[in-house]
Scaffold this motif. Sequence first.
Motif, PDB file in Angstrom:
ATOM      1  N   THR A 104      20.322 -60.248  15.452  1.00 24.27           N
ATOM      2  CA  THR A 104      20.123 -60.077  16.881  1.00 24.27           C
ATOM      3  C   THR A 104      21.243 -60.801  17.614  1.00 24.27           C
ATOM      4  OG1 THR A 104      17.725 -59.935  16.631  1.00 24.27           O
ATOM      5  CG2 THR A 104      18.568 -60.494  18.811  1.00 24.27           C
ATOM      6  N   ILE A 105      21.970 -60.067  18.467  1.00 26.20           N
ATOM      7  CA  ILE A 105      23.126 -60.629  19.160  1.00 26.20           C
ATOM      8  C   ILE A 105      23.035 -60.299  20.640  1.00 26.20           C
ATOM      9  CG2 ILE A 105      25.640 -60.407  19.450  1.00 26.20           C
ATOM     10  CD1 ILE A 105      25.012 -62.063  17.086  1.00 26.20           C
ATOM     11  N   ASN A 106      23.368 -61.280  21.457  1.00 25.02           N
ATOM     12  CA  ASN A 106      23.462 -61.063  22.886  1.00 25.02           C
ATOM     13  C   ASN A 106      24.597 -60.074  23.160  1.00 25.02           C
ATOM     14  OD1 ASN A 106      24.126 -61.508  25.750  1.00 25.02           O
ATOM     15  ND2 ASN A 106      22.764 -63.263  25.580  1.00 25.02           N
ATOM     16  N   GLY A 107      24.390 -59.123  24.056  1.00 28.16           N
ATOM     17  CA  GLY A 107      25.400 -58.112  24.329  1.00 28.16           C
ATOM     18  C   GLY A 107      26.745 -58.680  24.731  1.00 28.16           C
ATOM     19  N   ARG A 108      26.746 -59.814  25.454  1.00 30.39           N
ATOM     20  CA  ARG A 108      28.010 -60.390  25.907  1.00 30.39           C
ATOM     21  C   ARG A 108      28.843 -60.928  24.748  1.00 30.39           C
ATOM     22  NH1 ARG A 108      24.588 -65.199  28.325  1.00 30.39           N
ATOM     23  NH2 ARG A 108      24.474 -66.539  26.514  1.00 30.39           N
ATOM     24  N   ASN A 109      28.232 -61.077  23.572  1.00 32.99           N
ATOM     25  CA  ASN A 109      28.937 -61.632  22.414  1.00 32.99           C
ATOM     26  C   ASN A 109      29.354 -60.575  21.400  1.00 32.99           C
ATOM     27  OD1 ASN A 109      26.721 -63.995  23.198  1.00 32.99           O
ATOM     28  ND2 ASN A 109      28.775 -64.753  22.761  1.00 32.99           N
ATOM     29  N   VAL A 110      29.179 -59.301  21.748  1.00 34.49           N
ATOM     30  CA  VAL A 110      29.590 -58.213  20.859  1.00 34.49           C
ATOM     31  C   VAL A 110      31.030 -57.827  21.178  1.00 34.49           C
ATOM     32  CG1 VAL A 110      29.194 -55.801  20.227  1.00 34.49           C
ATOM     33  CG2 VAL A 110      27.252 -57.328  20.581  1.00 34.49           C
ATOM     34  N   LEU A 111      31.885 -57.756  20.146  1.00 32.12           N
ATOM     35  CA  LEU A 111      33.277 -57.348  20.337  1.00 32.12           C
ATOM     36  C   LEU A 111      33.518 -55.945  19.776  1.00 32.12           C
ATOM     37  CD1 LEU A 111      36.112 -58.147  21.343  1.00 32.12           C
ATOM     38  CD2 LEU A 111      36.577 -59.018  19.036  1.00 32.12           C
ATOM     39  N   CYS A 112      33.136 -55.704  18.519  1.00 30.03           N
ATOM     40  CA  CYS A 112      33.344 -54.396  17.899  1.00 30.03           C
ATOM     41  C   CYS A 112      32.419 -54.285  16.694  1.00 30.03           C
ATOM     42  CB  CYS A 112      34.802 -54.211  17.473  1.00 30.03           C
ATOM     43  SG  CYS A 112      35.425 -55.488  16.340  1.00 30.03           S
ATOM     44  N   PHE A 113      32.218 -53.054  16.210  1.00 31.72           N
ATOM     45  CA  PHE A 113      31.370 -52.895  15.030  1.00 31.72           C
ATOM     46  C   PHE A 113      31.621 -51.556  14.354  1.00 31.72           C
ATOM     47  CE2 PHE A 113      28.903 -51.758  18.778  1.00 31.72           C
ATOM     48  CZ  PHE A 113      28.264 -50.562  18.454  1.00 31.72           C
ATOM     49  N   ASP A 114      31.231 -51.511  13.075  1.00 30.96           N
ATOM     50  CA  ASP A 114      31.382 -50.304  12.273  1.00 30.96           C
ATOM     51  C   ASP A 114      30.411 -49.222  12.732  1.00 30.96           C
ATOM     52  OD1 ASP A 114      33.321 -51.493  10.688  1.00 30.96           O
ATOM     53  OD2 ASP A 114      31.912 -52.095   9.114  1.00 30.96           O
ATOM     54  N   PRO A 115      30.798 -47.950  12.619  1.00 27.86           N
ATOM     55  CA  PRO A 115      29.893 -46.865  12.999  1.00 27.86           C
ATOM     56  C   PRO A 115      28.709 -46.719  12.057  1.00 27.86           C
ATOM     57  CG  PRO A 115      31.884 -45.974  12.007  1.00 27.86           C
ATOM     58  CD  PRO A 115      32.120 -47.439  12.184  1.00 27.86           C
ATOM     59  N   THR A 116      28.752 -47.384  10.909  1.00 35.50           N
ATOM     60  CA  THR A 116      27.632 -47.324   9.963  1.00 35.50           C
ATOM     61  C   THR A 116      26.486 -48.242  10.372  1.00 35.50           C
ATOM     62  OG1 THR A 116      28.793 -48.978   8.631  1.00 35.50           O
ATOM     63  CG2 THR A 116      29.065 -46.666   8.000  1.00 35.50           C
ATOM     64  N   LEU A 117      26.708 -49.087  11.376  1.00 40.21           N
ATOM     65  CA  LEU A 117      25.649 -49.959  11.872  1.00 40.21           C
ATOM     66  C   LEU A 117      24.863 -49.254  12.973  1.00 40.21           C
ATOM     67  CD1 LEU A 117      27.385 -53.454  12.150  1.00 40.21           C
ATOM     68  CD2 LEU A 117      25.734 -52.704  10.432  1.00 40.21           C
ATOM     69  N   SER A 118      23.579 -49.525  13.019  1.00 40.35           N
ATOM     70  CA  SER A 118      22.731 -49.037  14.100  1.00 40.35           C
ATOM     71  C   SER A 118      22.320 -50.222  14.962  1.00 40.35           C
ATOM     72  CB  SER A 118      21.474 -48.353  13.549  1.00 40.35           C
ATOM     73  OG  SER A 118      21.819 -47.248  12.732  1.00 40.35           O
ATOM     74  N   TYR A 119      22.130 -49.973  16.257  1.00 38.15           N
ATOM     75  CA  TYR A 119      21.669 -51.047  17.122  1.00 38.15           C
ATOM     76  C   TYR A 119      20.590 -50.530  18.051  1.00 38.15           C
ATOM     77  CZ  TYR A 119      24.668 -49.077  20.788  1.00 38.15           C
ATOM     78  OH  TYR A 119      25.254 -48.242  21.705  1.00 38.15           O
ATOM     79  N   GLU A 120      19.673 -51.424  18.352  1.00 37.18           N
ATOM     80  CA  GLU A 120      18.575 -51.104  19.243  1.00 37.18           C
ATOM     81  C   GLU A 120      18.477 -52.194  20.293  1.00 37.18           C
ATOM     82  OE1 GLU A 120      13.736 -50.249  19.093  1.00 37.18           O
ATOM     83  OE2 GLU A 120      14.819 -50.865  17.284  1.00 37.18           O
ATOM     84  N   ILE A 121      18.449 -51.790  21.552  1.00 35.16           N
ATOM     85  CA  ILE A 121      18.353 -52.750  22.647  1.00 35.16           C
ATOM     86  C   ILE A 121      16.898 -53.142  22.830  1.00 35.16           C
ATOM     87  CG2 ILE A 121      18.793 -53.139  25.097  1.00 35.16           C
ATOM     88  CD1 ILE A 121      20.907 -50.859  24.849  1.00 35.16           C
ATOM     89  N   LYS A 122      16.641 -54.425  22.816  1.00 36.14           N
ATOM     90  CA  LYS A 122      15.271 -54.915  22.948  1.00 36.14           C
ATOM     91  C   LYS A 122      15.192 -56.036  23.971  1.00 36.14           C
ATOM     92  CE  LYS A 122      13.552 -53.808  18.296  1.00 36.14           C
ATOM     93  NZ  LYS A 122      12.867 -54.347  17.095  1.00 36.14           N
ATOM     94  N   VAL A 123      14.063 -56.103  24.654  1.00 35.89           N
ATOM     95  CA  VAL A 123      13.782 -57.257  25.497  1.00 35.89           C
ATOM     96  C   VAL A 123      13.255 -58.360  24.592  1.00 35.89           C
ATOM     97  CG1 VAL A 123      12.422 -58.165  27.417  1.00 35.89           C
ATOM     98  CG2 VAL A 123      13.238 -55.802  27.476  1.00 35.89           C
ATOM     99  N   VAL A 124      13.836 -59.540  24.710  1.00 33.88           N
ATOM    100  CA  VAL A 124      13.416 -60.647  23.867  1.00 33.88           C
ATOM    101  C   VAL A 124      11.958 -60.968  24.137  1.00 33.88           C
ATOM    102  CG1 VAL A 124      13.789 -63.080  23.306  1.00 33.88           C
ATOM    103  CG2 VAL A 124      15.740 -61.570  23.736  1.00 33.88           C
ATOM    104  N   LYS A 125      11.163 -60.971  23.091  1.00 36.22           N
ATOM    105  CA  LYS A 125       9.730 -61.202  23.227  1.00 36.22           C
ATOM    106  C   LYS A 125       9.464 -62.549  23.874  1.00 36.22           C
ATOM    107  CE  LYS A 125       5.416 -61.301  20.573  1.00 36.22           C
ATOM    108  NZ  LYS A 125       4.791 -61.214  19.230  1.00 36.22           N
ATOM    109  N   GLY A 126       8.623 -62.514  24.886  1.00 36.14           N
ATOM    110  CA  GLY A 126       8.247 -63.749  25.564  1.00 36.14           C
ATOM    111  C   GLY A 126       9.171 -64.145  26.682  1.00 36.14           C
ATOM    112  N   ALA A 127      10.279 -63.407  26.860  1.00 41.05           N
ATOM    113  CA  ALA A 127      11.249 -63.789  27.889  1.00 41.05           C
ATOM    114  C   ALA A 127      11.462 -62.688  28.917  1.00 41.05           C
ATOM    115  CB  ALA A 127      12.582 -64.157  27.226  1.00 41.05           C
TER     116      ALA A 127
END
Length: 225
Positions: A104-127
């Motif tokens: 789990t990574i904060n969006g502001r800390n993402v630079l690049c990634f392989d197309p073989t990875l999947s990502y799902e945007i989630k609201v942090v539970k409890g926050a």
Amino acid sequence: MHSDLFAAENMVMPATAPGMTLQNAKSIKYVVQGECYARQGAMVAFRGNLQFEKLGQGVGKFLKRAMTGEGLALMTVKGQGDVWFAHEAANCFIADITPGQSLTINGRNVLCFDPTLSYEIKVVKGAGMTGGGIFNSVFTGHGKLGVICEGNPIVIPVAPGAPVFVDTDAVVGWTNDLHTSLHRSQSLGSMLRGGSGEAVQLKLEGQGHVIVRPSEAKPERTGGH
């Protein structure tokens, strides 16, 4: 020409395999043979036959920024060639994710990634009530993820019965199997009197690691480049 600029540690070496590698502490080199994804505006140089295309901001096409309702726009890089990614001289790291793992990574800390990875945007539970919600992206699959951090990251082990509390503006991400909730460290009376500025933290429990940046500065409120 003689200069320290041309020292061996600054020179780009021929690629030995496709994919991403650290060029240096502040940048990532990606040898593209097909496509990859990166934050818009992160390209600082490239060579070869590459095309850069902005991804639309529909569902699943952007990463929410923590503590804001803004999106971190992504781009796809297609073709054959080498591209270098960086962002404001932040430190760069590569996470190698394998099947069965997630990060789990904060969006502001993402630079690049392989197309073989999947990502799902989630609201942090409890926050979900803090600043409109804390939106992080959960990366799964098999591939590499380029992560940036302002300063040297602080990686804190989390063990059962020993939760870790982190500032919501400082958290970078955490490994799978950690559970989150919101923790208030001040009484209502203290908050009404102005408080200490440390009223709410993110509580992480379970077995794993949490990554924190050495800054509590709120992310700049700008859109994707």
